[in-house]
Design a protein around this motif. Structure first.
Motif, PDB file in Angstrom:
ATOM      1  N   THR A  58      35.370  13.237  60.344  1.00  8.20           N
ATOM      2  CA  THR A  58      36.514  12.336  60.257  1.00  8.20           C
ATOM      3  C   THR A  58      36.165  10.891  60.479  1.00  8.20           C
ATOM      4  O   THR A  58      36.952  10.008  60.149  1.00  8.20           O
ATOM      5  N   ALA A 101      35.017   2.801  54.795  1.00  2.00           N
ATOM      6  CA  ALA A 101      36.185   3.482  54.250  1.00  2.00           C
ATOM      7  C   ALA A 101      37.436   2.686  54.575  1.00  2.00           C
ATOM      8  O   ALA A 101      37.517   1.983  55.575  1.00  2.00           O
ATOM      9  N   THR A 112      47.008  13.156  50.257  1.00  2.00           N
ATOM     10  CA  THR A 112      46.429  12.368  51.352  1.00  2.00           C
ATOM     11  C   THR A 112      44.935  12.198  51.162  1.00  2.00           C
ATOM     12  O   THR A 112      44.386  11.100  51.321  1.00  2.00           O
ATOM     13  N   TYR A 142      41.680   8.573  50.055  1.00  2.00           N
ATOM     14  CA  TYR A 142      40.438   8.111  50.666  1.00  2.00           C
ATOM     15  C   TYR A 142      39.425   7.604  49.636  1.00  2.00           C
ATOM     16  O   TYR A 142      38.428   6.990  49.997  1.00  2.00           O
ATOM     17  N   TRP A 143      39.654   7.893  48.347  1.00  2.15           N
ATOM     18  CA  TRP A 143      38.775   7.377  47.297  1.00  2.15           C
ATOM     19  C   TRP A 143      39.207   5.973  46.930  1.00  2.15           C
ATOM     20  O   TRP A 143      40.385   5.702  46.717  1.00  2.15           O
ATOM     21  N   LYS A 144      38.236   5.044  46.823  1.00  2.00           N
ATOM     22  CA  LYS A 144      38.518   3.641  46.525  1.00  2.00           C
ATOM     23  C   LYS A 144      38.031   3.317  45.109  1.00  2.00           C
ATOM     24  O   LYS A 144      36.824   3.220  44.870  1.00  2.00           O
ATOM     25  N   ASN A 194      32.084   3.816  47.725  1.00  2.00           N
ATOM     26  CA  ASN A 194      32.454   5.030  48.440  1.00  2.00           C
ATOM     27  C   ASN A 194      31.188   5.757  48.874  1.00  2.00           C
ATOM     28  O   ASN A 194      30.149   5.678  48.200  1.00  2.00           O
ATOM     29  N   ASN A 206      33.768   9.539  52.053  1.00  5.06           N
ATOM     30  CA  ASN A 206      34.119   8.527  53.053  1.00  5.06           C
ATOM     31  C   ASN A 206      34.471   9.145  54.403  1.00  5.06           C
ATOM     32  O   ASN A 206      35.405   8.731  55.083  1.00  5.06           O
ATOM     33  N   HIS A 260      35.582  12.219  55.049  1.00  2.01           N
ATOM     34  CA  HIS A 260      36.678  13.190  55.055  1.00  2.01           C
ATOM     35  C   HIS A 260      36.288  14.420  54.235  1.00  2.01           C
ATOM     36  O   HIS A 260      35.940  14.303  53.061  1.00  2.01           O
TER      37      HIS A 260
END
Length: 289
Positions: free
Chosen positions: A19, A34, A217, A221-223, A228, A244, A246
């Motif tokens: 995490t 992240a 959700t 977390y992907w940019k 990444n 990232n 997760h």
């Protein structure tokens, strides 16, 4: 249910540890952090102890990219090349080049961990880390694509998939090349947020064993169009995909026929052009049998 104690111990460990992951420090410039790093996981129950943090110790890790050259890689050069400390590939609308692969020449690994940073540019950019892959071999009479014998690098294996439009997190079986061999198995995959096992006989369905988190959700977390960090673990029949920091998905391949226990590692780019992909901070570590 197969291997329940092993499976849920593995998921609990991965979920608590990843995490707050950070990419290992390498000689190249570090990736952007992240967007919303999660707090350190609190240890509880028996054992207790301090909050857990992912180790950044690189002992036992091997650099896959020296930051200045394409040494140790094979693919259609100079379509793949180095710019500003990163491996770069670009696909234009004209001439069309289809899927482009780059094969790591460090051997055919069985159990390993791999971490790297990637940035995709373009809404249609689609990339993946292919592992435990088999090379299909060059087709001598196939026409060149933009001057390259692309069939030379076509392969088939497990793939940690990522796109700018759809995000990252799916483990799939990919890709046998156009019109070459059997299609990927429909049961050998784990969608974002899933822990699955493949069928134990040909033609059977995949099994959903558990869920990790809400897929929407995890998608966040992907940019897109930014850096990444990808982390893939392959240990025996169990494959984990982390983005990232997760945990995104887990696949346990229980097929007695099609399970692949070793193979090549490749990175790739496809999707609607124009697009580009950048790779840096690439590290790998062999794990015990």
């Amino acid at each position: 249910m197969r291997r329940p104690h092993f499976l849920f111990a593995l998921i609990a460990l991965a979920s608590s540890v990843v995490t707050s992951a950070q990419a290992p420090q390498a000689r190249q410039a570090p990736a952007s952090p992240a967007a919303a790093p999660a707090p350190a996981a609190q240890a509880g129950g028996r054992g207790g102890g301090a909050p857990l943090q992912i180790s950044t110790d690189l002992t036992g890790w091997t650099p896959m990219f020296d930051g200045v050259s394409m040494k140790g890689w094979d693919g259609p050069m100079p379509l793949w090349h180095v710019e500003d400390g990163a491996i770069v590939v670009r696909r234009a609308v004209d001439p069309p080049v289809g899927s482009v692969y780059l094969i790591w020449q460090g051997g055919q690994l069985k159990n390993f961990e791999m971490k790297y940073d990637i940035k995709l540019e373009g809404d249609g950019a689609n990339s993946g880390l292919q592992f435990r892959a088999s090379l299909l071999g060059e087709v001598p009479d196939r026409p060149l694509v933009a001057g390259y014998p692309m069939t030379k690098w076509e392969s088939h294996g497990y793939q940690a998939d990522m796109t700018n439009l759809g995000g990252a997190g799916n483990i799939i079986e990919c890709c046998r090349g156009p019109r070459r061999g059997l299609p990927p198995r429909p049961d050998a995959n784990a969608s974002r947020g899933q822990v699955t096992s493949s069928a134990t006989k040909e033609g059977g369905p995949k099994n959903l064993l558990a869920t990790i988190a809400d897929p929407a959700t995890l998608r966040g977390y992907w940019k897109s169009n930014d850096w990444n960090t990808i982390h893939v673990i392959a240990r025996g029949r169990t494959l984990l995909y982390i983005v990232n920091g997760h945990l995104m998905s887990v696949l346990m391949d229980d097929s007695p026929t099609f399970y692949q226990d070793h193979g090549y590692i490749a990175i790739q780019l496809e999707g609607a052009a124009p697009n580009a992909a950048y790779f840096k901070n690439m590290w790998i570590k062999s794990l015990p049998e």
